[in-house]
Design a protein around this motif. Structure first.
Motif, PDB file in Angstrom:
ATOM      1  N   GLU A  22       0.782  -1.244   0.000  1.00 55.23           N
ATOM      2  CA  GLU A  22       0.000   0.000   0.000  1.00 55.23           C
ATOM      3  C   GLU A  22       0.811   1.290   0.000  1.00 55.23           C
ATOM      4  O   GLU A  22       0.277   2.346  -0.333  1.00 55.23           O
ATOM      5  N   PHE A  23       2.101   1.195   0.420  1.00 53.00           N
ATOM      6  CA  PHE A  23       2.880   2.430   0.619  1.00 53.00           C
ATOM      7  C   PHE A  23       4.264   2.338  -0.005  1.00 53.00           C
ATOM      8  O   PHE A  23       4.801   1.247  -0.238  1.00 53.00           O
ATOM      9  N   LEU A  24       4.828   3.529  -0.225  1.00 57.56           N
ATOM     10  CA  LEU A  24       6.169   3.617  -0.802  1.00 57.56           C
ATOM     11  C   LEU A  24       6.913   4.760  -0.112  1.00 57.56           C
ATOM     12  O   LEU A  24       6.326   5.825   0.154  1.00 57.56           O
ATOM     13  N   CYS A  25       8.192   4.537   0.162  1.00 62.46           N
ATOM     14  CA  CYS A  25       9.039   5.579   0.742  1.00 62.46           C
ATOM     15  C   CYS A  25      10.287   5.723  -0.119  1.00 62.46           C
ATOM     16  O   CYS A  25      10.926   4.729  -0.464  1.00 62.46           O
ATOM     17  N   PHE A  26      10.619   6.961  -0.450  1.00 63.94           N
ATOM     18  CA  PHE A  26      11.797   7.233  -1.281  1.00 63.94           C
ATOM     19  C   PHE A  26      12.394   8.586  -0.895  1.00 63.94           C
ATOM     20  O   PHE A  26      11.741   9.399  -0.218  1.00 63.94           O
ATOM     21  N   HIS A  27      13.634   8.811  -1.330  1.00 64.50           N
ATOM     22  CA  HIS A  27      14.323  10.071  -1.035  1.00 64.50           C
ATOM     23  C   HIS A  27      13.675  11.235  -1.782  1.00 64.50           C
ATOM     24  O   HIS A  27      13.351  11.106  -2.962  1.00 64.50           O
ATOM     25  N   ASP A  28      13.539  12.367  -1.103  1.00 60.74           N
ATOM     26  CA  ASP A  28      13.086  13.587  -1.763  1.00 60.74           C
ATOM     27  C   ASP A  28      14.181  14.040  -2.736  1.00 60.74           C
ATOM     28  O   ASP A  28      15.373  13.987  -2.433  1.00 60.74           O
ATOM     29  N   PHE A  62       4.033   1.516   8.862  1.00 61.35           N
ATOM     30  CA  PHE A  62       4.963   1.664   7.728  1.00 61.35           C
ATOM     31  C   PHE A  62       5.951   2.797   8.018  1.00 61.35           C
ATOM     32  O   PHE A  62       7.166   2.648   7.831  1.00 61.35           O
ATOM     33  N   ILE A  63       5.429   3.923   8.508  1.00 57.58           N
ATOM     34  CA  ILE A  63       6.296   5.068   8.828  1.00 57.58           C
ATOM     35  C   ILE A  63       7.259   4.698   9.954  1.00 57.58           C
ATOM     36  O   ILE A  63       8.442   5.039   9.921  1.00 57.58           O
ATOM     37  N   GLN A  64       6.739   3.990  10.952  1.00 55.34           N
ATOM     38  CA  GLN A  64       7.601   3.592  12.074  1.00 55.34           C
ATOM     39  C   GLN A  64       8.730   2.678  11.595  1.00 55.34           C
ATOM     40  O   GLN A  64       9.869   2.763  12.067  1.00 55.34           O
ATOM     41  N   ASN A  82       2.313  18.959   3.909  1.00 56.00           N
ATOM     42  CA  ASN A  82       1.788  20.221   3.408  1.00 56.00           C
ATOM     43  C   ASN A  82       0.446  19.916   2.770  1.00 56.00           C
ATOM     44  O   ASN A  82       0.339  19.001   1.950  1.00 56.00           O
ATOM     45  N   ASN A  83      -0.551  20.680   3.155  1.00 54.14           N
ATOM     46  CA  ASN A  83      -1.907  20.341   2.749  1.00 54.14           C
ATOM     47  C   ASN A  83      -2.571  21.493   2.002  1.00 54.14           C
ATOM     48  O   ASN A  83      -2.826  22.549   2.573  1.00 54.14           O
ATOM     49  N   GLY A  84      -2.790  21.293   0.710  1.00 51.48           N
ATOM     50  CA  GLY A  84      -3.497  22.298  -0.079  1.00 51.48           C
ATOM     51  C   GLY A  84      -2.663  23.541  -0.363  1.00 51.48           C
ATOM     52  O   GLY A  84      -1.470  23.601  -0.029  1.00 51.48           O
ATOM     53  N   GLU A  85      -3.291  24.494  -0.982  1.00 48.25           N
ATOM     54  CA  GLU A  85      -2.575  25.669  -1.483  1.00 48.25           C
ATOM     55  C   GLU A  85      -1.902  26.476  -0.370  1.00 48.25           C
ATOM     56  O   GLU A  85      -0.707  26.762  -0.431  1.00 48.25           O
ATOM     57  N   ASP A  86      -2.659  26.815   0.659  1.00 48.84           N
ATOM     58  CA  ASP A  86      -2.073  27.623   1.733  1.00 48.84           C
ATOM     59  C   ASP A  86      -1.039  26.826   2.525  1.00 48.84           C
ATOM     60  O   ASP A  86      -0.150  27.401   3.152  1.00 48.84           O
ATOM     61  N   GLY A  87      -1.152  25.505   2.495  1.00 46.03           N
ATOM     62  CA  GLY A  87      -0.183  24.659   3.185  1.00 46.03           C
ATOM     63  C   GLY A  87       1.106  24.484   2.395  1.00 46.03           C
ATOM     64  O   GLY A  87       2.063  23.880   2.887  1.00 46.03           O
ATOM     65  N   GLY A  88       1.118  24.993   1.159  1.00 46.44           N
ATOM     66  CA  GLY A  88       2.336  24.896   0.343  1.00 46.44           C
ATOM     67  C   GLY A  88       2.518  23.558  -0.334  1.00 46.44           C
ATOM     68  O   GLY A  88       3.637  23.192  -0.705  1.00 46.44           O
ATOM     69  N   GLN A  89       1.422  22.809  -0.523  1.00 45.30           N
ATOM     70  CA  GLN A  89       1.526  21.498  -1.181  1.00 45.30           C
ATOM     71  C   GLN A  89       1.772  21.690  -2.674  1.00 45.30           C
ATOM     72  O   GLN A  89       0.987  22.345  -3.364  1.00 45.30           O
ATOM     73  N   GLU A  90       2.881  21.114  -3.150  1.00 43.70           N
ATOM     74  CA  GLU A  90       3.232  21.243  -4.571  1.00 43.70           C
ATOM     75  C   GLU A  90       2.798  20.027  -5.373  1.00 43.70           C
ATOM     76  O   GLU A  90       2.402  20.151  -6.524  1.00 43.70           O
ATOM     77  N   VAL A  91       2.917  18.858  -4.780  1.00 39.90           N
ATOM     78  CA  VAL A  91       2.519  17.629  -5.473  1.00 39.90           C
ATOM     79  C   VAL A  91       1.175  17.174  -4.899  1.00 39.90           C
ATOM     80  O   VAL A  91       1.068  16.880  -3.701  1.00 39.90           O
ATOM     81  N   PRO A  92       0.144  17.125  -5.750  1.00 42.54           N
ATOM     82  CA  PRO A  92      -1.206  16.828  -5.255  1.00 42.54           C
ATOM     83  C   PRO A  92      -1.468  15.342  -5.060  1.00 42.54           C
ATOM     84  O   PRO A  92      -2.444  14.796  -5.569  1.00 42.54           O
ATOM     85  N   HIS A  93      -0.575  14.701  -4.333  1.00 44.93           N
ATOM     86  CA  HIS A  93      -0.701  13.281  -3.976  1.00 44.93           C
ATOM     87  C   HIS A  93      -0.216  13.223  -2.537  1.00 44.93           C
ATOM     88  O   HIS A  93       0.952  13.565  -2.259  1.00 44.93           O
ATOM     89  N   PHE A  94      -1.091  12.819  -1.631  1.00 52.45           N
ATOM     90  CA  PHE A  94      -0.781  12.882  -0.200  1.00 52.45           C
ATOM     91  C   PHE A  94       0.587  12.283   0.114  1.00 52.45           C
ATOM     92  O   PHE A  94       0.929  11.195  -0.355  1.00 52.45           O
ATOM     93  N   HIS A  95       1.358  12.998   0.911  1.00 50.12           N
ATOM     94  CA  HIS A  95       2.675  12.479   1.326  1.00 50.12           C
ATOM     95  C   HIS A  95       3.079  13.087   2.646  1.00 50.12           C
ATOM     96  O   HIS A  95       2.747  14.232   2.952  1.00 50.12           O
ATOM     97  N   PHE A  96       3.817  12.308   3.398  1.00 55.16           N
ATOM     98  CA  PHE A  96       4.527  12.827   4.549  1.00 55.16           C
ATOM     99  C   PHE A  96       5.967  13.063   4.136  1.00 55.16           C
ATOM    100  O   PHE A  96       6.551  12.240   3.417  1.00 55.16           O
ATOM    101  N   HIS A  97       6.531  14.160   4.611  1.00 55.45           N
ATOM    102  CA  HIS A  97       7.980  14.347   4.576  1.00 55.45           C
ATOM    103  C   HIS A  97       8.511  13.790   5.893  1.00 55.45           C
ATOM    104  O   HIS A  97       7.963  14.088   6.957  1.00 55.45           O
ATOM    105  N   LEU A  98       9.547  12.992   5.838  1.00 53.19           N
ATOM    106  CA  LEU A  98      10.251  12.566   7.057  1.00 53.19           C
ATOM    107  C   LEU A  98      11.635  13.185   6.992  1.00 53.19           C
ATOM    108  O   LEU A  98      12.414  12.909   6.077  1.00 53.19           O
TER     109      LEU A  98
END
Ligand code: 5GP
Ligand code: ZN
Length: 118
Positions: A22-28, A62-64, A82-98
């Motif tokens: 269900e999930f994928l983690c990769f380098h920014d 998965f994150i843990q 980052n969530n939505g325009e005011d949140g500064g989200q650039e890629v419109p696919h939900f993601h966490f930055h770690l």
């Protein structure tokens, strides 16, 4: 198809850390800390507002596991989305930055002049 969906499909390469059904983690691609990873659901979900409690819940272990694999589970790290325009989200696919690998300040993830606006 969004850029992260293309990564999931293998159309765009990524530097993979961990993958499950269900999930994928990769380098920014543009790291802002010694460790800067992106953690995404493979399913296209636009942002946090669209996340189901089930998918959010399944994402937790998965994150843990990612944090353990990177050796920051004990030293600490920052998770942010980052969530939505005011949140500064650039890629419109939900993601966490770690972010981790150093003692983080707030400015690690904000433009230099952001504090002036606060
Ligand atoms: P956002 O601003 O949407 O929260 O963050 C998007 C992040 O995705 C940015 O930190 C950016 O560097 C990263 N990014 C954008 N395109 C790509 C890509 O094709 N590959 C990788 N690895 N990261 C990307
Ligand atoms: Zn997508």
């Amino acid at each position: 198809m969004c850029v992260f969906c293309k990564i999931v499909e293998g159309e765009i390469p990524c530097n993979k850390i961990l993958e499950s059904d269900e999930f994928l983690c990769f380098h920014d691609a543009n790291p802002r800390a010694p460790i800067h990873l992106l953690i995404i659901p493979k399913k296209h979900v636009e942002n946090f507002q669209e996340m189901s409690p089930e998918l959010m819940s399944a994402m937790t272990p998965f994150i843990q596991e990612v944090a353990k694999k990177m050796g920051v589970d004990l030293s600490g790290y920052r998770l942010l989305t980052n969530n939505g325009e005011d949140g500064g989200q650039e890629v419109p696919h939900f993601h966490f930055h770690l972010l981790g690998g150093t003692k983080l300040s707030w400015s690690h993830f904000t433009p230099d002049d952001t504090h002036k606006a606060l």
